[in-house]
Write an enzyme that holds these catalytic residues in place. Structure first.
Site, PDB file in Angstrom:
ATOM      1  N   ASP A 236      19.696  12.039 -53.633  1.00 30.73           N
ATOM      2  CA  ASP A 236      21.088  12.348 -53.282  1.00 30.73           C
ATOM      3  C   ASP A 236      22.010  11.169 -53.604  1.00 30.73           C
ATOM      4  OD1 ASP A 236      19.543  11.234 -51.194  1.00 30.73           O
ATOM      5  OD2 ASP A 236      20.965  11.838 -49.658  1.00 30.73           O
TER       6      ASP A 236
ATOM      7  N   HIS B  16      16.922  19.462 -47.481  1.00 34.11           N
ATOM      8  CA  HIS B  16      15.455  19.440 -47.336  1.00 34.11           C
ATOM      9  C   HIS B  16      14.990  19.774 -45.916  1.00 34.11           C
ATOM     10  CE1 HIS B  16      15.642  15.286 -45.902  1.00 34.11           C
ATOM     11  NE2 HIS B  16      15.788  14.735 -47.086  1.00 34.11           N
TER      12      HIS B  16
ATOM     13  N   GLU C 145      16.623   7.552 -53.156  1.00 35.93           N
ATOM     14  CA  GLU C 145      16.539   9.000 -52.933  1.00 35.93           C
ATOM     15  C   GLU C 145      17.592   9.718 -53.778  1.00 35.93           C
ATOM     16  OE1 GLU C 145      16.255  10.261 -48.817  1.00 35.93           O
ATOM     17  OE2 GLU C 145      15.489  12.218 -49.425  1.00 35.93           O
TER      18      GLU C 145
ATOM     19  N   ASP D 220      21.821   5.033 -46.013  1.00 34.72           N
ATOM     20  CA  ASP D 220      21.763   6.203 -45.127  1.00 34.72           C
ATOM     21  C   ASP D 220      22.078   5.862 -43.670  1.00 34.72           C
ATOM     22  OD1 ASP D 220      21.127   8.349 -46.842  1.00 34.72           O
ATOM     23  OD2 ASP D 220      19.046   7.741 -46.923  1.00 34.72           O
TER      24      ASP D 220
ATOM     25  N   HIS E 172      15.468   4.282 -44.704  1.00 33.94           N
ATOM     26  CA  HIS E 172      14.283   4.976 -44.277  1.00 33.94           C
ATOM     27  C   HIS E 172      13.266   5.149 -45.401  1.00 33.94           C
ATOM     28  CE1 HIS E 172      15.327   9.196 -45.883  1.00 33.94           C
ATOM     29  NE2 HIS E 172      16.246   8.388 -46.376  1.00 33.94           N
TER      30      HIS E 172
ATOM     31  N   HIS F 140      26.693   8.761 -46.320  1.00 32.96           N
ATOM     32  CA  HIS F 140      27.037  10.138 -45.940  1.00 32.96           C
ATOM     33  C   HIS F 140      28.089  10.097 -44.836  1.00 32.96           C
ATOM     34  CE1 HIS F 140      23.557  11.890 -48.029  1.00 32.96           C
ATOM     35  NE2 HIS F 140      22.794  10.994 -47.448  1.00 32.96           N
TER      36      HIS F 140
ATOM     37  N   TYR G 247      21.853  13.192 -37.203  1.00 26.38           N
ATOM     38  CA  TYR G 247      21.340  12.450 -38.366  1.00 26.38           C
ATOM     39  C   TYR G 247      20.261  11.460 -37.923  1.00 26.38           C
ATOM     40  CZ  TYR G 247      21.580  10.204 -42.911  1.00 26.38           C
ATOM     41  OH  TYR G 247      21.258   9.723 -44.155  1.00 26.38           O
TER      42      TYR G 247
ATOM     43  N   HIS H 258      19.578   2.600 -52.629  1.00 21.17           N
ATOM     44  CA  HIS H 258      18.529   3.544 -52.184  1.00 21.17           C
ATOM     45  C   HIS H 258      18.228   4.515 -53.310  1.00 21.17           C
ATOM     46  CE1 HIS H 258      16.279   6.288 -49.786  1.00 21.17           C
ATOM     47  NE2 HIS H 258      17.262   7.000 -49.282  1.00 21.17           N
TER      48      HIS H 258
HETATM   49 FE1  FEO Z   1      17.627   8.865 -48.027  1.00 21.74          FE
HETATM   50 FE2  FEO Z   1      20.821  10.147 -48.224  1.00 21.74          FE
HETATM   51  O1  FEO Z   1      19.092   9.737 -48.800  1.00 21.74           O
END
Ligand code: FEO
Length: 395
Positions: free
Chosen positions: A82, A24, A80, A164, A145, A224, A191, A78
């Protein structure tokens, strides 16, 4: 990515996304990973999932260890996509009635992402859940976040599953920090600069709270990149430093150019900054990705921006960079604006307005040069850079 045992009966079962180069709008030159974890106990727990499109790989990784149907609890730190994109496939395979634990905001957000009537269990901050020999403690980390973000702490193993936070967009064969080179810190810094910088105040409060509480952390497992096991304190200390916005004697000169005039100005400004003793580097926004530039902005004291005037406006690529930077709320910066123009020359005024809105200190008035800068104009640019550099050195 092969499933990897990270502790007794605990496995990393996530996937590498080797070829993603744009997350993104964030340039992921070495891809990324979507980490997920399997904890085997009297109740088997799957902690987070992966991006849609990688569901089969995740389920295959789990199947290498146990039959996915043996998973008793799915846990979402989370929402999101991903980390939740694979949930429909996972829940279908594991069993649609399987308890799905998440934060209270996670419940709201998951319901807004997926139409499925899953067996949700929303947890409170500090709530614990026994899974047999082990206990999970849930830590709400709102706006780190997303509103739904939370950490999960595995009490007996002293492992923090940090969603994250403390992550890096990096795909590799390495699993742990001690298997990587120092370069991993650059990925972690990028990051932070691009995902968490705007939440610095919340992040430092959380870190202080965790430190004060004496919570022992032997391992940090982000969603990640690599796992911090050799020295989790290293990334925690780096976050504390980045959050406090204590920049170096460093300047970033960000610009675009139409006929090399603003570029000549940028190079002269860099020379002036350097002359004042400040480490300085120019970045043409059409040659460098905005997320790489933001990584440099993180620990720079001065951000100097140059733009030609195009149709009475900022050059679009510079406006893009300023919009991106403004959203990430860099703190405690000195700024400067410059640019070449033909006949109207509004760009410097617009850059100045943007920098003021970001609450940058502007020690020198913006510098405009009509058409091509000659020797005198370039000398003015050097002086302009030097004055900003002196302000940096005095700060
Ligand atoms: Fe906030 Fe890795 O997604």
């Amino acid at each position: 990515m092969e499933p990897t045992k990270i502790a007794d009966n605990i496995y990393s079962v996530g996937v590498n996304d080797w070829n993603i180069r744009d997350f993104h709008g964030y340039s992921t030159h070495l891809g990324t990973s979507y980490n997920a974890f399997l904890i085997l106990d009297e109740k088997n727990v799957l902690l987070d999932t992966v991006k849609d499109g990688f569901s089969k790989e995740l389920l295959d990784n789990i199947a290498n260890i146990i039959d996915p149907k043996e998973i008793d609890i799915v846990l979402s730190n989370h929402t999101e996509m991903d980390h939740s994109g694979a949930l429909p496939h996972v829940m279908h395979r594991v069993g649609e009635d399987t308890p799905l634990y998440c934060s209270k905001m996670g419940l709201k957000n998951l319901q807004r992402h997926f139409p499925h009537k899953w067996n949700y269990h929303a947890v409170e901050n500090g709530e614990t859940l026994s899974i047999g020999k082990r206990t999970l403690t849930f830590m709400e980390t709102r706006m780190l976040h997303w509103p739904d973000s939370m950490f999960t702490y595995l009490n007996e193993d002293k492992i923090l599953f940090s969603s994250d936070a403390f992550g890096q967009h990096y795909a590799g064969n390495e699993v742990f920090d001690d298997e990587t080179q120092d370069a991993i810190m650059l990925h972690a810094k990028k990051y932070f600069a691009n995902i968490l910088m705007l939440y610095s105040k919340k992040t430092i409060k959380l870190i202080d709270k965790v430190v004060e509480s004496g919570l022992e952390i032997d391992m940090i497992c982000p969603d990640h990149g690599i796992i911090w096991r050799e020295d989790p304190g290293r990334i925690i200390n780096a976050y504390a430093r980045w959050c406090k916005a204590e920049p170096k004697k460093k300047a970033v000169v960000i610009y675009d150019t139409m006929w090399h005039s603003t570029e000549k100005m940028a190079n002269a400004v860099v020379a002036g900054l350097y002359d004042a003793g400040v480490e300085a580097r120019p970045f043409n926004v059409r040659q460098s990705d905005r997320s790489d530039i933001m990584t440099e902005v993180l620990d720079a004291k001065a951000i100097v921006v140059g733009s030609p005037t195009l149709n009475n406006q900022l050059f679009p690529s510079v406006a893009d960079m300023l919009t991106y930077m403004k959203g990430l709320k860099p703190q405690n910066k000195i700024g400067g604006a410059f640019g070449s123009y033909g006949w109207s020359g509004e760009a410097v005024k617009y850059i100045t307005r943007e920098l003021e809105e970001m609450k940058f200190e502007l020690p020198v008035e913006g510098l405009r040069v009509q058409y091509v800068p000659g020797e005198d104009a370039l000398a003015q640019c050097v002086d302009f850079g030097r004055e900003i550099g002196q302000a940096v050195m005095a700060a």
